[in-house]
Design an enzyme around this catalytic site. Structure first.
Site, short mmCIF file in Angstrom:
data_model
loop_
_atom_site.label_atom_id
_atom_site.label_comp_id
_atom_site.label_asym_id
_atom_site.label_seq_id
_atom_site.Cartn_x
_atom_site.Cartn_y
_atom_site.Cartn_z
N ARG A 96 24.79 16.36 71.32
CA ARG A 96 25.16 17.75 71.58
C ARG A 96 25.53 18.57 70.35
NH1 ARG A 96 28.98 20.08 76.40
NH2 ARG A 96 30.29 18.34 75.82
N ASP A 97 25.63 17.98 69.19
CA ASP A 97 25.97 18.78 68.01
C ASP A 97 25.27 18.25 66.77
OD1 ASP A 97 27.17 20.99 66.84
OD2 ASP A 97 29.06 19.97 66.43
N PHE A 98 23.97 17.95 66.90
CA PHE A 98 23.21 17.47 65.75
C PHE A 98 22.94 18.63 64.80
CE2 PHE A 98 19.42 16.43 63.32
CZ PHE A 98 19.75 15.18 62.84
N LYS A 275 31.00 27.87 65.32
CA LYS A 275 30.92 27.16 66.60
C LYS A 275 30.65 28.16 67.73
CE LYS A 275 32.01 22.81 65.64
NZ LYS A 275 31.24 21.65 66.06
#
Length: 277
Positions: A96-98, A275
């Site tokens: 989910r946060d590559f 973010k």
């Protein structure tokens, strides 16, 4: 060390890294939580990664440029880490946060994925996705996930495609001095398709022509397949691994292969991307 403020993310990372084991996932050495004058502060202690992150070596002009082969080897290791999450565990895990800042590099520039605070279990049974609040990083998050909150491993594939174009071009997916949509990385590279005569115009000039053009075209096509909005037309991460292995072989035996005499050194961490949270 990594200081984490959110209890949910801190707990998720402790629980996750406590049970997984793969050479391309960072090792958690310890953790603590202290309630002090500033409130609760939570700390994770990773293994030492002296060469910092892929982001640093792509975008910090104070460092020597990463050689072509090294870029491919880093992406291969990252793909192997993601393949382990997607298909190598009893439950499917979506990272989910590559992004390039979460790919850490050891003394030999071998990559390890870090920051698993946003990772979560994938869908079970016949379900194609899980529904969740949208978190991650602008530019790297898959459009379908941003628009609907439907999360699947295909979201990781999209993010991987973005980073593939970052290693090809030496440009960030979003840059402050290129504010318009027409100037952003994914729009720009699509003006120079892999089979086109002007494709070489997107290649990072810091590579100074020391790369395999055939392998570069293969990587661009792989990135395009990862960025396909139709999930059925995306490759699996294991297929990505095999394509990257072939691109490395093509580069090593090609007539215009990379000269590996470049150096690379560590530096201070670059700025993080904003973010979505």
């Amino acid at each position: 060390m990594l200081l984490i403020w959110g209890h949910k993310e801190w707990l998720a990372e402790v629980q996750f890294l406590g049970v997984v084991n793969h050479p391309n996932l960072v090792k958690l050495l310890g953790y603590c939580s202290v309630d002090g004058e500033r409130g609760i502060q939570r700390l994770l202690v990773y293994e030492y990664m002296p060469n910092r992150s892929l982001e640093d070596h792509l975008f910090n002009r104070a460092l020597n440029p990463l050689p072509w082969i090294t870029r491919l080897q880093i992406m291969l290791g990252a793909a192997q880490g993601l393949a382990y999450l997607h298909e190598g565990l009893e439950v499917q895990v979506i990272y989910r946060d590559f992004k390039s800042s979460n790919v850490l590099l050891d003394e030999d520039f071998k990559p390890k994925l870090s920051d698993f605070g946003l990772a979560r279990k994938g869908p079970k049974g016949d379900r194609t996705h899980v529904s969740t609040a949208v978190v991650g990083t602008y530019g790297y998050a898959a459009p379908e996930y941003v628009e609907t909150g439907h999360l699947s491993i295909h979201s990781d594939l999209w993010s991987f495609g973005v980073v593939l174009y970052e290693i090809l071009t030496g440009r960030r997916v979003l840059e402050r001095h290129r504010p318009t949509a027409e100037q952003r990385l994914l729009y720009w590279v699509r003006q120079y398709p892999a089979d086109g005569k002007k494709f070489s115009m997107i290649i990072d000039p810091l590579l100074r022509d020391q790369y395999s053009i055939n392998a570069a075209r293969k990587i661009a096509k792989l990135a395009d397949s990862c960025l396909n909005k139709n999930a059925k037309d995306q490759p699996t991460m294991n297929q990505v691994v095999e394509i990257l292995k072939q691109a490395i072989q093509d580069s090593q035996k090609g007539t215009n292969s990379v000269n590996n005499n470049f150096g690379a050194s560590g530096s201070k961490l670059g700025r993080k991307n904003p973010k979505l949270r």
